[in-house]
Design a protein around this motif. Sequence first.
Motif, mmCIF file in Angstrom:
data_model
loop_
_atom_site.group_PDB
_atom_site.id
_atom_site.type_symbol
_atom_site.label_atom_id
_atom_site.label_comp_id
_atom_site.label_asym_id
_atom_site.label_seq_id
_atom_site.Cartn_x
_atom_site.Cartn_y
_atom_site.Cartn_z
ATOM 1 N N ARG A 81 0.821 -1.217 0.032
ATOM 2 C CA ARG A 81 -0.049 0.095 -0.148
ATOM 3 C C ARG A 81 0.948 1.387 0.069
ATOM 4 O O ARG A 81 1.596 1.596 1.137
ATOM 5 N N SER A 82 0.846 1.722 -1.105
ATOM 6 C CA SER A 82 1.945 2.756 -1.297
ATOM 7 C C SER A 82 1.544 3.742 -2.406
ATOM 8 O O SER A 82 0.814 3.394 -3.579
ATOM 9 N N PRO A 83 1.840 5.204 -2.650
ATOM 10 C CA PRO A 83 1.611 5.951 -3.528
ATOM 11 C C PRO A 83 2.529 5.441 -4.760
ATOM 12 O O PRO A 83 3.746 4.897 -4.474
ATOM 13 N N ALA A 84 2.399 5.702 -5.814
ATOM 14 C CA ALA A 84 3.022 5.247 -7.086
ATOM 15 C C ALA A 84 4.205 5.946 -7.170
ATOM 16 O O ALA A 84 4.770 5.634 -8.094
ATOM 17 N N ASP A 85 4.309 7.114 -6.668
ATOM 18 C CA ASP A 85 5.589 7.947 -6.986
ATOM 19 C C ASP A 85 6.491 7.800 -5.742
ATOM 20 O O ASP A 85 7.563 8.587 -5.637
ATOM 21 N N SER A 86 6.409 6.953 -4.941
ATOM 22 C CA SER A 86 7.105 6.469 -3.941
ATOM 23 C C SER A 86 7.140 5.069 -3.251
ATOM 24 O O SER A 86 6.666 4.670 -2.466
ATOM 25 N N ILE A 87 7.515 4.323 -4.384
ATOM 26 C CA ILE A 87 7.329 2.794 -4.235
ATOM 27 C C ILE A 87 8.628 2.220 -3.369
ATOM 28 O O ILE A 87 9.826 2.325 -3.577
ATOM 29 N N PRO A 88 8.379 1.510 -2.411
ATOM 30 C CA PRO A 88 9.253 0.975 -1.287
ATOM 31 C C PRO A 88 10.166 -0.257 -1.996
ATOM 32 O O PRO A 88 9.948 -1.263 -1.084
#
Length: 217
Positions: A81-88
Amino acid sequence: MDLATLYRLRFVQEEQAGKIRVWQALCAGFFQKLVGPDKVVLDLACGYGEFINAIHAKRKFGIDMNPDAPSYLNPGIEFIRSPADSIPLDDASVDVVFTSNFLEHLADKAECDRVFAEVKRILRPGGRFIIMGPNIRYLADRYWDFYDHHLPLSHLSLEEGLGMSGYTVERVIPKFLPYTAKSALPKHPALVSLYLRVPLAWRLMGRQFLVVARKPL
């Protein structure tokens, strides 16, 4: 935006079984050729997982901001669960990134550029970025019927944007699939397979682009 509520309103659960069968046929008849079974694949904005559940790969990730999404994913798919411009994920750790009907929901071109940069970061050199979405060139009368559509893109503007972000565009299909799952695309797997083998049908019925780009070696 409350994505869980939006998804429940927009996607009727009784239709989900048909969408699953359509995506199984799409993956078997088209997308699997672009995604080898030995690859690491990430489905960006995976939704209810129709693509990532159906594709065969060595390792599979699904990313979405909808908290309901993981309950629809098959066992073994790693949900983030993450924004698309900050992928872990680590740099150069993914072979293929796929996204369908996502970029139009971004706020503006600046956010789209950040997504392109983040996808390029996690892709291995030579890795593919596969993008499908509604083509504003053929949908000017219906594109804004969805409350959460913000960013209009055509196959040409997307190709240009990818080039400006440092990708090499490999393939562009201006008209690939119909606009929505409720439109004219046949739902039976055999008919979907036939549709995929007849590009003339794409030009007649397609309203979504398919663009395939690569991160340079």
